[in-house]
Write an enzyme that holds these catalytic residues in place. Structure first.
Site: not given
Length: 266
Positions: A213-214, A118, A211, A72
């Site tokens: 994320s990942g 994801d 922020g 995402h």
């Protein structure tokens, strides 16, 4: 398992998951500033907006040329770069490296509606020289499941509180793992959480946020090395640190074959 061996080989004398500066024992919401370069596999994924590079997501360096992040985090048409060896995003620091991307591979079954699969891989334009400030992470064995309440750390430059500013300095927060049986209860995340995910936190105090994320969920193994077991995927839309709504991560150990196959193919 092949990928873990690859990461160890590429990291060479630095090993994997053993930073030169140990992490503090102790924003990510409710987090604290990390010791500089204590999570040297943490990267900042940045995009070009009218000539200015802006942080959008976190990620994990898993070899000298590959980064693991969330699907995402990737938008078609954006130009990305990977910032490695960073502590304070606002400062120029010694040991930092900026690298363009050669390829971005989003999982072919990524489903943004239900937030399934994801996960994405980024190939750097060229191999990065590993150092005390830029290091590859260890990855878990295929299928590994974390125990309930296992202490892990989320790290990132995400929002310091719901709706607040992103952090300048890399943050860390202790997030105990919530097992699938608990996290999938109706008053927790219910059916939204699948066994390809890991939940951590949910105390209403500390959590990942926009922020982050990942970025990685870092858990220490029995040998003392840190393994990245999760990729920050989603949380509550009402509040980042809502009680019984722990941060949900893509479970890395469920995708080891996918990671390895794509790294070899490219």
């Amino acid at each position: 398992m092949k990928l873990v061996v690859l990461a160890l080989f590429v990291a060479g004398a630095y090993g994997c998951g053993l930073p030169a500066v140990p992490p503090l024992a102790s924003r990510v919401v409710g987090g604290v500033d990390v010791q500089p370069h204590s999570w040297p596999w943490q990267i900042s994924l940045q995009y070009n907006r009218e000539g200015e590079w802006r942080h959008t997501c976190g990620g994990t360096l898993i070899s000298d040329q590959w980064v693991l992040t969330a699907a995402h985090c990737i938008s078609n048409g954006r130009e990305y770069r990977v910032a490695m060896g960073k502590h304070n995003l606002k400062d120029t620091e010694g040991g930092e490296v900026y690298m363009a991307t050669a390829d971005i591979i989003v999982h072919e079954k990524w489903n943004p509606l239900f937030i399934r699969n994801d996960i994405a891989l980024i190939k750097l334009q060229s191999p990065v020289v590993l150092s005390d400030t830029v290091m590859a992470a260890c990855l878990p064995t295929d299928g590994a499941i974390l125990n309930h309440d296992e202490p892990c750390y989320v790290t990132g430059w995400g929002r310091l509180y719901t709706g607040g500013p992103i952090a300048d300095i890399l943050q860390q927060a202790l997030l105990p793992v919530v097992d699938h049986a608990t996290c999938s209860k109706s008053d927790w995340w219910g059916f939204q959480v699948k066994d390809t995910m890991v939940c951590a936190g949910g105390d209403g105090v500390m959590s990942g946020c926009n922020g982050d994320s990942g970025g990685p969920l870092n858990c220490q193994n029995s040998n003392g090395a840190w393994e990245v077991h999760g990729i920050v995927s989603f949380g509550s839309g009402l509040s980042c640190n809502l009680i019984k709504k722990p941060t949900v991560f893509t479970r890395v150990s469920a995708y080891m074959d996918w990671i390895s196959a794509n790294m070899v193919a490219y």
